[in-house]
Scaffold this motif. Structure first.
Motif, mmCIF file in Angstrom:
data_model
loop_
_atom_site.group_PDB
_atom_site.id
_atom_site.type_symbol
_atom_site.label_atom_id
_atom_site.label_comp_id
_atom_site.label_asym_id
_atom_site.label_seq_id
_atom_site.Cartn_x
_atom_site.Cartn_y
_atom_site.Cartn_z
ATOM 1 N N TRP A 1 0.842 -1.183 0.000
ATOM 2 C CA TRP A 1 0.000 0.000 0.000
ATOM 3 C C TRP A 1 0.875 1.229 0.000
ATOM 4 C CZ3 TRP A 1 -0.635 4.310 3.071
ATOM 5 C CH2 TRP A 1 -1.750 5.089 2.781
ATOM 6 N N GLY B 1 -12.757 4.509 -0.693
ATOM 7 C CA GLY B 1 -11.599 3.611 -0.747
ATOM 8 C C GLY B 1 -10.863 3.631 -2.074
ATOM 9 N N GLY C 1 -8.965 5.971 -3.269
ATOM 10 C CA GLY C 1 -7.611 6.537 -3.141
ATOM 11 C C GLY C 1 -7.539 8.062 -3.195
ATOM 12 N N LYS C 2 -8.679 8.727 -3.119
ATOM 13 C CA LYS C 2 -8.696 10.197 -3.213
ATOM 14 C C LYS C 2 -7.898 10.841 -2.080
ATOM 15 C CE LYS C 2 -13.202 10.243 -2.874
ATOM 16 N NZ LYS C 2 -13.373 8.790 -2.681
ATOM 17 N N SER C 3 -8.200 10.438 -0.843
ATOM 18 C CA SER C 3 -7.506 11.043 0.301
ATOM 19 C C SER C 3 -6.029 10.678 0.299
ATOM 20 C CB SER C 3 -8.136 10.593 1.625
ATOM 21 O OG SER C 3 -9.471 11.022 1.694
ATOM 22 N N THR C 4 -5.730 9.445 -0.122
ATOM 23 C CA THR C 4 -4.328 9.012 -0.177
ATOM 24 C C THR C 4 -3.528 9.958 -1.071
ATOM 25 O OG1 THR C 4 -5.029 6.721 0.116
ATOM 26 C CG2 THR C 4 -2.839 7.066 -0.835
ATOM 27 N N HIS D 1 -17.744 13.760 -3.231
ATOM 28 C CA HIS D 1 -18.773 12.858 -3.739
ATOM 29 C C HIS D 1 -19.960 13.675 -4.250
ATOM 30 C CE1 HIS D 1 -16.821 9.268 -2.158
ATOM 31 N NE2 HIS D 1 -16.688 9.863 -0.986
HETATM 32 N N1 LIG Z 1 -2.271 3.828 6.280
HETATM 33 C C1 LIG Z 1 -2.855 2.929 5.493
HETATM 34 N N2 LIG Z 1 -2.368 1.686 5.361
HETATM 35 C C2 LIG Z 1 -2.950 0.777 4.556
HETATM 36 N N3 LIG Z 1 -4.051 1.035 3.808
HETATM 37 C C3 LIG Z 1 -4.579 2.249 3.907
HETATM 38 C C4 LIG Z 1 -4.025 3.272 4.742
HETATM 39 N N4 LIG Z 1 -4.763 4.388 4.610
HETATM 40 C C5 LIG Z 1 -5.748 4.077 3.742
HETATM 41 N N5 LIG Z 1 -5.647 2.798 3.328
HETATM 42 C C6 LIG Z 1 -6.512 2.126 2.332
HETATM 43 O O1 LIG Z 1 -6.333 2.760 1.074
HETATM 44 C C7 LIG Z 1 -7.549 2.788 0.367
HETATM 45 C C8 LIG Z 1 -7.838 4.200 -0.126
HETATM 46 O O2 LIG Z 1 -8.152 5.006 0.999
HETATM 47 P P1 LIG Z 1 -8.514 6.523 0.839
HETATM 48 O O3 LIG Z 1 -8.729 7.060 2.195
HETATM 49 O O4 LIG Z 1 -7.508 7.195 -0.023
HETATM 50 O O5 LIG Z 1 -9.894 6.424 0.026
HETATM 51 P P2 LIG Z 1 -10.870 7.596 -0.416
HETATM 52 O O6 LIG Z 1 -11.001 7.521 -1.903
HETATM 53 O O7 LIG Z 1 -10.440 8.880 0.156
HETATM 54 O O8 LIG Z 1 -12.243 7.101 0.224
HETATM 55 P P3 LIG Z 1 -13.432 7.930 0.929
HETATM 56 O O9 LIG Z 1 -14.356 8.347 -0.180
HETATM 57 O O10 LIG Z 1 -14.069 6.896 1.807
HETATM 58 O O11 LIG Z 1 -12.855 9.064 1.701
HETATM 59 C C9 LIG Z 1 -8.616 2.230 1.287
HETATM 60 O O12 LIG Z 1 -8.907 0.902 0.902
HETATM 61 C C10 LIG Z 1 -7.972 2.276 2.648
HETATM 62 O O13 LIG Z 1 -8.417 1.234 3.461
#
Ligand SMILES: Nc1ncnc2c1ncn2[C@@H]1O[C@H](COP(=O)(O)OP(=O)(O)OP(=O)(O)O)[C@@H](O)[C@H]1O
Ligand SMILES: [Mg+2]
Length: 243
Positions: free
Chosen positions: A15, A44, A46-49, A191
């Motif tokens: 990840w 999930g 990956g936007k916040s990531t 969203h």
């Molecule tokens: N520190 C971490 N270690 C491992 N996996 C992680 C970590 N942080 C997030 N994830 C995983 O990475 C994926 C993407 O997470 P993220 O928070 O980027 O999604 P998102 O698009 O922002 O979702 P949402 O709309 O729910 O905010 C998710 O499956 C989450 O479980």
């Protein structure tokens, strides 16, 4: 424009390299062409990531905050993607994001950690005066947005619609439009079919395909809302147990 392109050096396996949008970023980079860019996609995806990594590489606390203060990242990148991400900044972008500390203008608005940040910084110089605990959830959002997101600067927003009514979302569209006209650049995970309608904005859809730029009319989230509003009972029958 302040930030025009993101590229990633080799992302270590595991990840977040396994997320299709991150793999896409590592392979092809991401070019930003509009002062407002939206990241959309399922929970999930990956936007916040990606937003956190952009915050990281821009020296903004990836848990939310602003650049150039003790609430900024002080010890370098904090996220695995931030460690390998490169951001192409224009001359103005370099000045506002990496220039003299007190002149920096970059803020990460994160719905999920905003009230924690408020407990630390409300009333401090350069932040906002009001006590967020004395405001409604949505009022507090606008207090912070109006104080911290204005004029030329780089602004990362993670689901700013989280506390907002429909009408407040419409107000936020006008607000974002003004910020862009003032020379600000916004990258916003959302969203909301309302926010993404901002004229001229670039919409990047994240999913198993990776990342692609999509017109508002063709967005999956807009299609879902359209179909739900047209036939709500039909749409819900899949999740309601039969009697
Ligand atoms: N520190 C971490 N270690 C491992 N996996 C992680 C970590 N942080 C997030 N994830 C995983 O990475 C994926 C993407 O997470 P993220 O928070 O980027 O999604 P998102 O698009 O922002 O979702 P949402 O709309 O729910 O905010 C998710 O499956 C989450 O479980
Ligand atoms: Mg998120």
């Amino acid at each position: 424009m302040l930030l025009t392109r993101l590229t990633a050096r080799s992302v270590p396996p595991g990840w977040p390299a396994a997320l299709a949008p991150v793999a896409h970023l590592a392979e092809r980079g991401l070019t930003l062409t509009s002062p407002v860019a939206f990241l959309v996609g399922e929970n999930g995806s990956g936007k916040s990531t990606i937003l956190e990594a952009i915050a990281d590489v821009c020296g903004i606390n990836s848990a939310s905050g602003k650049a150039g203060t003790r609430y900024a990242s002080s010890s370098g990148p904090e996220t695995p993607l931030g460690e390998v991400l490169d951001a192409d900044l224009t001359a103005t972008g370099l000045r506002l994001v990496r220039g003299p500390r007190l002149k920096r203008r970059a803020f990460f608005f994160r719905a999920e950690t905003l009230f924690n940040l408020g407990q630390n910084v409300s009333g401090l110089h350069g932040f906002w005066e009001d006590d967020l605990t004395e405001q409604s959830h949505g009022e507090g959002f606008f207090t912070v947005l109006e104080r911290m997101v204005s004029g030329p600067g780089l602004f990362l927003l993670d689901e700013p619609e989280a506390a907002l009514s429909f009408h407040s979302c419409v107000r936020l569209v006008g607000f974002m439009h003004r910020v862009a006209r003032q020379g600000g650049q916004i990258i916003c995970a959302t969203h909301s079919p309302v926010l993404t309608r901002l004229p001229g904005a670039e919409i990047i859809e994240l999913g198993d395909h990776g990342m692609r730029t999509v017109a508002w009319e063709s967005l999956r989230l807009v299609d879902d809302w359209r179909r739900f509003l047209a036939k709500p009972d039909f749409y819900l029958q899949h999740v309601l147990e039969a009697d």
